[in-house]
Write an enzyme that holds these catalytic residues in place. Structure first.
Site, short mmCIF file in Angstrom:
data_model
loop_
_atom_site.label_atom_id
_atom_site.label_comp_id
_atom_site.label_asym_id
_atom_site.label_seq_id
_atom_site.Cartn_x
_atom_site.Cartn_y
_atom_site.Cartn_z
N ASP A 17 -17.29 6.71 -1.73
CA ASP A 17 -16.19 6.65 -0.85
C ASP A 17 -16.00 7.68 -0.27
O ASP A 17 -16.70 8.91 -0.65
CB ASP A 17 -15.03 5.99 -1.86
CG ASP A 17 -13.79 5.86 -0.95
OD1 ASP A 17 -13.73 5.82 0.09
OD2 ASP A 17 -12.62 5.96 -1.92
N HIS A 77 -7.25 0.52 -6.54
CA HIS A 77 -7.36 -0.29 -5.29
C HIS A 77 -7.87 -1.65 -5.82
O HIS A 77 -9.08 -1.83 -5.80
CB HIS A 77 -8.31 0.28 -4.30
CG HIS A 77 -8.14 -0.33 -2.86
ND1 HIS A 77 -7.33 -1.41 -2.70
CD2 HIS A 77 -8.72 0.25 -1.87
CE1 HIS A 77 -7.53 -1.60 -1.32
NE2 HIS A 77 -8.41 -0.69 -0.81
N ARG A 103 0.93 -1.13 0.10
CA ARG A 103 -0.12 0.04 0.10
C ARG A 103 0.95 1.02 0.00
O ARG A 103 1.69 1.43 0.90
CB ARG A 103 -0.98 0.09 1.43
CG ARG A 103 -1.64 1.14 1.53
CD ARG A 103 -2.85 1.28 2.42
NE ARG A 103 -3.98 0.49 1.88
CZ ARG A 103 -5.25 0.48 2.47
NH1 ARG A 103 -5.19 1.13 3.55
NH2 ARG A 103 -6.15 0.00 2.03
N ARG A 114 -13.50 -9.12 1.14
CA ARG A 114 -11.81 -8.90 0.88
C ARG A 114 -11.10 -9.77 1.42
O ARG A 114 -10.11 -10.34 0.62
CB ARG A 114 -11.48 -7.77 2.00
CG ARG A 114 -11.95 -6.12 1.64
CD ARG A 114 -11.82 -5.46 0.10
NE ARG A 114 -10.39 -5.58 0.10
CZ ARG A 114 -9.44 -4.40 0.60
NH1 ARG A 114 -9.80 -3.64 1.15
NH2 ARG A 114 -7.98 -4.46 0.43
N GLN A 161 -9.82 -4.29 -3.49
CA GLN A 161 -10.78 -3.73 -3.45
C GLN A 161 -12.05 -4.13 -4.19
O GLN A 161 -13.42 -4.65 -4.14
CB GLN A 161 -11.04 -2.26 -3.01
CG GLN A 161 -12.03 -1.71 -2.54
CD GLN A 161 -12.77 -2.18 -1.35
OE1 GLN A 161 -12.08 -2.13 -0.40
NE2 GLN A 161 -13.89 -2.52 -1.13
N CYS A 171 -16.31 1.02 0.49
CA CYS A 171 -15.28 0.42 0.39
C CYS A 171 -14.88 0.44 2.12
O CYS A 171 -14.21 -0.36 2.45
CB CYS A 171 -14.05 0.80 -0.36
SG CYS A 171 -13.59 2.44 -0.17
N1 CP Z 1 -11.24 -0.67 1.92
C1 CP Z 1 -9.85 -0.73 2.60
O1 CP Z 1 -8.92 -0.98 1.77
O2 CP Z 1 -9.97 -0.69 3.93
P1 CP Z 1 -8.57 -0.40 4.73
O3 CP Z 1 -7.93 1.17 4.41
O4 CP Z 1 -9.00 -0.22 6.17
O5 CP Z 1 -7.57 -1.43 4.48
N1 NVA Z 2 -10.07 6.25 -1.38
C1 NVA Z 2 -9.66 5.93 -0.08
C2 NVA Z 2 -9.75 4.55 0.09
C3 NVA Z 2 -9.69 4.16 1.37
C4 NVA Z 2 -9.80 2.41 1.39
C5 NVA Z 2 -8.33 6.47 0.16
O1 NVA Z 2 -7.58 6.23 -0.80
O2 NVA Z 2 -7.94 6.80 1.30
#
Ligand code: CP
Ligand code: NVA
Length: 326
Positions: A245, A151, A124, A313, A154, A285
């Protein structure tokens, strides 16, 4: 492992192998309809097994993964760690404080080192280019656990949830809010699987034009469509799925005040949801900012599928890994 269970995995694995599977999973565009369906079908079978206290796939050799997180996470981290445990594999959680990618050590050197110890890298990151660099220099698969661009893990859970609730027929999928990383991956996977996508964002927050052009091309091949608009009511009208989101993604915190102003009118609330089909489902999400992009009433309401989506997930990531490394 029972023989029926073994056959389920073997079938998914041969479909995956026949579908030009990717070495890395940085973008949904790394999958095609066949490989995406193989993941989703295996994930569904894995979900049934896990809920029955069984495991459909366990590694028969030692497997360890590096789990790199430059940003916080609940779902992604827990789903990877629990999933690896269930499959007899091991995950090493590495934060930016531990490895300081690009600061303490060059990204390419981290990729080369990790490749000597682990069988895959999950990362990430703030910049999608960091993932591309990891993938360029790693000799093991790299999986995107969220970047500023996509993502893709997701999106697998999103489409699994939609198929569970609505079957695999072509549907109208509405996105309301920021044209962000989650929007990009959801649109690409919806397009690959032949759905009709309507994306409503404020002006200036549209999804990336290159990704949308790619999604439109994929949708056309699959009999679906991708439309951009600014009117949330038009996007949601008669939709089967309404997805939102947060308005302020991780890394954009300094824009918070101005974003909150620009996103007024894009909240998924009861009034907006009434414009969708009466049996429409709502996706998020998560994490949600209750009272901003979604109301408590909708997130906690009967049409919300967000908790299934979070559970999925786990199953989709396990299926992806079993197919990539199995
Ligand atoms: N949806 C998602 O990726 O959640 P987190 O940021 O908690 O991993
Ligand atoms: N769009 C959000 C998703 C988190 C899972 C972010 O990038 O923070």
């Amino acid at each position: 492992m029972g023989s029926k269970i073994e056959r389920t995995y073997e079938q998914a694995k041969s479909a995956w192998e026949a579908a030009h599977p990717p070495r890395h999973y940085l973008s949904v565009a790394d999958l095609n309809a066949q490989s995406a369906r193989a993941v989703l079908q295996l994930a569904q079978a894995m979900k049934t097994a896990t809920r029955n206290g069984e495991e459909l796939y366990r590694f028969s050799r030692p497997v360890a993964l590096a789990l790199i997180f430059e940003k916080p996470s609940l779902r992604t981290r827990v789903a990877w760690e629990v999933g690896l445990y269930q499959m007899g594999a091991y995950g090493i959680y590495l934060t930016q404080a531990d490895i300081q990618m690009g600061k303490r050590e060059a990204v390419m050197d981290i990729a080369r080192n990790l490749s000597r110890w682990v069988q895959a890298i999950v990362a990430r990151v703030f910049l999608h280019s960091t993932l591309e660099e990891l993938a360029r220099f790693a000799s093991v698969p790299v999986i995107n656990a969220l970047s500023d661009r996509e993502h893709p893990c997701q999106a697998l859970a999103d489409l699994m949830t939609i198929h569970e609730r609505k079957g695999e027929q072509p549907l109208t999928l509405a996105w309301v809010g920021d044209g962000n990383n989650v929007c990009h991956s959801f649109t690409l996977l919806g397009a690959v699987l032949g759905h009709r996508l309507r994306i409503a964002t404020p002006e200036g927050y549209e999804p990336n034009a290159t990704i949308i052009a790619k999604a439109q091309q994929l949708a056309q091949q699959a009999g679906g469509s991708v439309e951009l608009m600014h009117d949330p009511v038009a996007a949601v009208a008669d939709a089967d799925v309404v997805y939102t989101d947060v308005w302020v993604s991780m890394g954009y915190e300094t824009e918070r005040e101005v974003r909150l102003r620009h996103f007024q009118g894009y909240q998924v609330n009861t009034a907006l949801l009434k414009c969708a089909k009466p049996d429409a489902i709502v996706l998020h999400c998560l994490p949600a900012r209750r009272g901003e992009e979604i109301t408590d009433e909708v997130l906690d309401g009967a049409q919300s599928a967000a908790w299934d989506q979070a559970e999925n997930r786990l199953h989709t990531q396990k299926a992806l890994l079993a197919l990539m490394l199995g």
